[in-house]
Every structure is written in structure tokens, then in C-alpha cells.
Scaffold this motif. Sequence first.
Motif, PDB file in Angstrom:
ATOM      1  N   LEU A 134       0.856  -1.185   0.000  1.00 11.58           N
ATOM      2  CA  LEU A 134       0.000   0.000   0.000  1.00 11.58           C
ATOM      3  C   LEU A 134       0.893   1.236   0.000  1.00 11.58           C
ATOM      4  CD1 LEU A 134      -2.625  -1.113   2.688  1.00 11.58           C
ATOM      5  CD2 LEU A 134      -2.769  -1.337   0.198  1.00 11.58           C
ATOM      6  N   ILE A 135       0.906   1.944  -1.115  1.00 12.15           N
ATOM      7  CA  ILE A 135       1.780   3.095  -1.308  1.00 12.15           C
ATOM      8  C   ILE A 135       0.947   4.270  -1.824  1.00 12.15           C
ATOM      9  CG2 ILE A 135       3.822   4.012  -2.465  1.00 12.15           C
ATOM     10  CD1 ILE A 135       4.528   1.688  -0.674  1.00 12.15           C
ATOM     11  N   GLY A 136       1.051   5.417  -1.192  1.00  9.28           N
ATOM     12  CA  GLY A 136       0.320   6.597  -1.633  1.00  9.28           C
ATOM     13  C   GLY A 136       0.847   7.148  -2.932  1.00  9.28           C
ATOM     14  N   ASP A 137       0.085   8.061  -3.536  1.00  9.81           N
ATOM     15  CA  ASP A 137       0.465   8.600  -4.844  1.00  9.81           C
ATOM     16  C   ASP A 137       1.804   9.325  -4.806  1.00  9.81           C
ATOM     17  OD1 ASP A 137      -1.817   7.564  -5.979  1.00  9.81           O
ATOM     18  OD2 ASP A 137      -2.948   9.438  -5.874  1.00  9.81           O
ATOM     19  N   ASN A 138       2.030  10.143  -3.779  1.00  9.38           N
ATOM     20  CA  ASN A 138       3.308  10.857  -3.683  1.00  9.38           C
ATOM     21  C   ASN A 138       4.470   9.887  -3.530  1.00  9.38           C
ATOM     22  OD1 ASN A 138       2.141  13.362  -3.959  1.00  9.38           O
ATOM     23  ND2 ASN A 138       1.988  13.733  -1.753  1.00  9.38           N
ATOM     24  N   PHE A 143       9.801   7.645  -3.867  1.00 12.33           N
ATOM     25  CA  PHE A 143      10.647   6.556  -3.370  1.00 12.33           C
ATOM     26  C   PHE A 143      10.281   5.202  -3.973  1.00 12.33           C
ATOM     27  CE2 PHE A 143       7.246   6.748  -0.124  1.00 12.33           C
ATOM     28  CZ  PHE A 143       6.859   5.414  -0.040  1.00 12.33           C
ATOM     29  N   TYR A 144       9.022   5.024  -4.379  1.00 14.03           N
ATOM     30  CA  TYR A 144       8.668   3.722  -4.959  1.00 14.03           C
ATOM     31  C   TYR A 144       9.301   3.533  -6.335  1.00 14.03           C
ATOM     32  CZ  TYR A 144       6.139  -0.608  -5.634  1.00 14.03           C
ATOM     33  OH  TYR A 144       5.831  -1.939  -5.833  1.00 14.03           O
ATOM     34  N   GLN A 145       9.491   4.618  -7.068  1.00 16.87           N
ATOM     35  CA  GLN A 145      10.192   4.499  -8.349  1.00 16.87           C
ATOM     36  C   GLN A 145      11.638   4.048  -8.129  1.00 16.87           C
ATOM     37  OE1 GLN A 145       8.587   4.716 -11.338  1.00 16.87           O
ATOM     38  NE2 GLN A 145       6.813   4.902  -9.964  1.00 16.87           N
ATOM     39  N   TRP A 146      12.232   4.525  -7.042  1.00 14.93           N
ATOM     40  CA  TRP A 146      13.577   4.065  -6.683  1.00 14.93           C
ATOM     41  C   TRP A 146      13.543   2.580  -6.300  1.00 14.93           C
ATOM     42  CZ3 TRP A 146      14.814   2.404  -1.675  1.00 14.93           C
ATOM     43  CH2 TRP A 146      16.159   2.060  -1.481  1.00 14.93           C
ATOM     44  N   MET A 147      12.519   2.163  -5.569  1.00 20.14           N
ATOM     45  CA  MET A 147      12.389   0.755  -5.186  1.00 20.14           C
ATOM     46  C   MET A 147      12.271  -0.137  -6.413  1.00 20.14           C
ATOM     47  SD  MET A 147       9.868   1.217  -1.847  1.00 20.14           S
ATOM     48  CE  MET A 147       9.464  -0.530  -1.712  1.00 20.14           C
ATOM     49  N   GLN A 157       2.263  -4.709  -7.982  1.00 20.20           N
ATOM     50  CA  GLN A 157       2.060  -5.112  -6.589  1.00 20.20           C
ATOM     51  C   GLN A 157       1.671  -3.937  -5.704  1.00 20.20           C
ATOM     52  OE1 GLN A 157       6.698  -5.631  -5.877  1.00 20.20           O
ATOM     53  NE2 GLN A 157       5.602  -6.029  -3.970  1.00 20.20           N
ATOM     54  N   ARG A 158       1.754  -2.749  -6.244  1.00 24.66           N
ATOM     55  CA  ARG A 158       1.393  -1.556  -5.485  1.00 24.66           C
ATOM     56  C   ARG A 158      -0.102  -1.279  -5.588  1.00 24.66           C
ATOM     57  NH1 ARG A 158      -0.556   3.942  -7.400  1.00 24.66           N
ATOM     58  NH2 ARG A 158      -0.558   5.116  -5.433  1.00 24.66           N
ATOM     59  N   GLN A 159      -0.707  -0.976  -4.456  1.00 24.95           N
ATOM     60  CA  GLN A 159      -2.084  -0.503  -4.414  1.00 24.95           C
ATOM     61  C   GLN A 159      -2.100   0.830  -3.679  1.00 24.95           C
ATOM     62  OE1 GLN A 159      -4.924  -3.344  -2.981  1.00 24.95           O
ATOM     63  NE2 GLN A 159      -4.408  -4.872  -4.554  1.00 24.95           N
ATOM     64  N   PRO A 160      -3.014   1.735  -4.035  1.00 26.43           N
ATOM     65  CA  PRO A 160      -3.033   3.063  -3.407  1.00 26.43           C
ATOM     66  C   PRO A 160      -3.260   2.977  -1.900  1.00 26.43           C
ATOM     67  CG  PRO A 160      -4.336   3.066  -5.415  1.00 26.43           C
ATOM     68  CD  PRO A 160      -3.994   1.632  -5.133  1.00 26.43           C
ATOM     69  N   TYR A 161      -2.484   3.748  -1.185  1.00 27.58           N
ATOM     70  CA  TYR A 161      -2.624   3.845   0.269  1.00 27.58           C
ATOM     71  C   TYR A 161      -3.424   5.096   0.593  1.00 27.58           C
ATOM     72  CZ  TYR A 161      -1.178   4.385   5.196  1.00 27.58           C
ATOM     73  OH  TYR A 161      -1.155   4.540   6.557  1.00 27.58           O
ATOM     74  N   THR A 174      -0.072  -8.202   3.141  1.00 26.27           N
ATOM     75  CA  THR A 174      -0.005  -6.806   2.731  1.00 26.27           C
ATOM     76  C   THR A 174       0.962  -6.038   3.625  1.00 26.27           C
ATOM     77  OG1 THR A 174      -2.274  -6.783   1.879  1.00 26.27           O
ATOM     78  CG2 THR A 174      -1.331  -4.665   2.506  1.00 26.27           C
ATOM     79  N   ALA A 175       1.763  -5.193   3.008  1.00 24.17           N
ATOM     80  CA  ALA A 175       2.613  -4.254   3.746  1.00 24.17           C
ATOM     81  C   ALA A 175       2.184  -2.842   3.342  1.00 24.17           C
ATOM     82  CB  ALA A 175       4.084  -4.478   3.423  1.00 24.17           C
ATOM     83  N   MET A 176       2.561  -1.851   4.122  1.00 24.98           N
ATOM     84  CA  MET A 176       2.155  -0.481   3.786  1.00 24.98           C
ATOM     85  C   MET A 176       3.264   0.507   4.116  1.00 24.98           C
ATOM     86  SD  MET A 176      -0.499   0.657   6.804  1.00 24.98           S
ATOM     87  CE  MET A 176      -0.002   0.663   8.546  1.00 24.98           C
ATOM     88  N   GLN A 177       3.215   1.622   3.411  1.00 32.81           N
ATOM     89  CA  GLN A 177       4.155   2.694   3.695  1.00 32.81           C
ATOM     90  C   GLN A 177       3.812   3.322   5.034  1.00 32.81           C
ATOM     91  OE1 GLN A 177       2.981   5.720   0.544  1.00 32.81           O
ATOM     92  NE2 GLN A 177       3.055   7.062   2.329  1.00 32.81           N
ATOM     93  N   GLY A 178       4.757   4.017   5.615  1.00 29.15           N
ATOM     94  CA  GLY A 178       4.489   4.697   6.867  1.00 29.15           C
ATOM     95  C   GLY A 178       5.613   5.641   7.235  1.00 29.15           C
ATOM     96  N   TYR A 179       5.386   6.360   8.299  1.00 28.72           N
ATOM     97  CA  TYR A 179       6.391   7.235   8.879  1.00 28.72           C
ATOM     98  C   TYR A 179       6.872   6.549  10.145  1.00 28.72           C
ATOM     99  CZ  TYR A 179       8.472  11.928   9.312  1.00 28.72           C
ATOM    100  OH  TYR A 179       9.338  12.999   9.354  1.00 28.72           O
ATOM    101  N   LEU A 180       8.152   6.527  10.375  1.00 32.69           N
ATOM    102  CA  LEU A 180       8.748   5.735  11.448  1.00 32.69           C
ATOM    103  C   LEU A 180       8.030   5.880  12.780  1.00 32.69           C
ATOM    104  CD1 LEU A 180      11.113   3.938  12.445  1.00 32.69           C
ATOM    105  CD2 LEU A 180      12.407   6.040  12.811  1.00 32.69           C
TER     106      LEU A 180
END
Length: 333
Positions: A134-138, A143-147, A157-161, A174-180
Motif C-alpha cells: 500500500l503506497i500513496g500517490d506521492n 521513493f517507490y520508483q527508486w524501489m 504489486q502496489r495498491q493506493p494507500y 499486505t505491507a504499507m508505507q508509513g512514517y517511522l
Amino acid sequence: MTKLSISAATLAAAALVGATQAQAEITEVSFGTNWVAQAEHGGFYQASVDGTYEECGLSVSILPGGPQVNNRALMLAGKIDYHMGGDLLQAFNAVKEGVPVVSVAAIFQKHPQVIVAHPGQAESFEDLKKLKLLIGDNGYQSFYQWMIAEYGFTAEQRQPYTFNPAPFLADNATAMQGYLSSEPYLVEKEGGFEPDVFLIADAGYSTYATTIETMAPTIAKKPDEVACFVEGSIKGWYTYLYGDNAAANAKIMSDNPEMTQDKIDFAIAKMKDNGIVVSGEAETKGIGVIEASKVSDFYEKMVSAGVIEAGLDFEAAFTTEFVGKGVGLDLLQ
């Protein structure tokens, strides 16, 4: 009038003159953050409440950001003096657009962006490729383009967060983006378990974050003011992380009523444990250090990932003039 009374009157007058001169020497400046008040802004609040800024002649007003507040635009319009930047991509884009914004310090040596997974679902960052993300549009555009370029993650494999953890909590695959200091805390509270957390900085996403930005004309016309603000902020961060931060935390919670002490404590612990503020060159050269080689490394990674164009004068995005001098290291003694 007696000799004693004359002396007392003279001293009182001298004190008044001294106070007036001191007041006249204080310069009022404004600093806009990029989000609502939180521990990740703690060093700035610390320097504001404990007199650190005033020691070199500044009275600093902190203007919290938020979903409906664009403090960076206010700086561009000349309404505020300094701004808390995000990562270097933002700085590179300013150069691309011909906007004379300059990063004068980098408080976060590591970006706090993380990928959060259920326990045991991934043993390494690369293992995350087998999960739905789960990765947001920004995040997808940065960073997802780098990944994708660096590790072989896929767009499929990415779905909007949507910043709602419910889909993650309901699905172990499922894994998701986040802030530490945000999503891991939220998962512990709402999910009742401690997730596995992968810091993308440790996987090679080498940008600085939480920068101090100002306009190029400000640096040219007021270098002493910029130096004072940067050095005061650095000292504030040392005290906030390793000293008495109670007054700063009280001000943070006042500016953000939704903030609580347990959230602040969690965030501070994560910043310290993961070397977000003090790691790498900052360990010997001081908080806020910017190294040209690290900026260049990140720029090349973003070019390779197709996020930013080649041939950009990225060195215009930062200066090392005000950092790397060991300011504040004595506060650790």
C-alpha cells in the motif's frame, strides 16, 4: 539627594538603557513547519522555549503547518523567513523550476519513511517484493520508483494507500508505507501487535530530510542571521534529544491538542534508536550536516529511477556554509 540615591538612580537608568539596547538587538524571524506540531519538530521548539535562539539575537515564531497550510508558499512570497523542508527531491524540483530556495541544514540524516509488514512476512527489505504494498500517490512517484529501479519492485504489486491502516491490518500478505513514528505506533495501538519495520534509508534511499530552507537573497543579505538560526536549531536538537525537553513538549502539545506524551516518547525513541538525527557524518561534525557527496549520490539515484532529470544544477539546492562545524557536540559531554 544622597550619594547613595544618586548611585541607585544611575544604576537603574543604566539597566533600563541596557535592556532597551538588548531588546533592539533582537531580530524577529518566523519559521514555518511542514506539518502539525510533533516530536519530529522538537529541536526547533526546544531552541524557541529555552532561550537558545535569543542567545544569538533572534526571537523565533514557529508557525505549524498542516493539511490546509502551505508554509513553503508563504516563504516564497516573503511572508515568513525560514521553512522546514521535506527531502532533497523537493529541493531539486525548486532548482528545476528556477525558484531560489536553498537548504542550509539537514536535521534528519535519514529519511523516516518506512515499509511496515506483519511479523515474519519479510526477513529483509528485498523480501517485501513478495507482498502487496500500500503506497500513496506521492510515494509512488518518488521513493517507490527508486524501489522499482533498485530492487525490482513492480507497479502491479502496489495498491493506493489512503492512510487508513484497516486493509493492512486485515491481510498478513499486505505491507504499507508509513512514517517511522506514526504507522508503527498506530499498528501497535489498533492492531495489538508490533509490526516489522523496514527503514528505506537503511536500504539505500539516501536523501536528507527535515531540512532548514530559506531564500538565496536571505543568505546573501543576512548571513549572520542564517547562521544564528541554524546553530540555534542544532543546539536545540541536542537538548531536545538528550536533555530536558519538558517545556518544548508542553509547547508542542499546546500547538497540537491531538498530540500526547506517549506519542512524543515513542517518536523520540525511534529517532534515537534509528539514527534519524545523529548518525553518519553528524556523529563527528554535528547535527544538521550536509555532505555534497551524499546529495550527489541521491541525485544520481533519482535520475536513474526516472524521478528527476539529468543535467540539473542540483548543487544550487543546498549550501554547506552553515553546518559541519561541530556546533552542539559539547552538549553531549
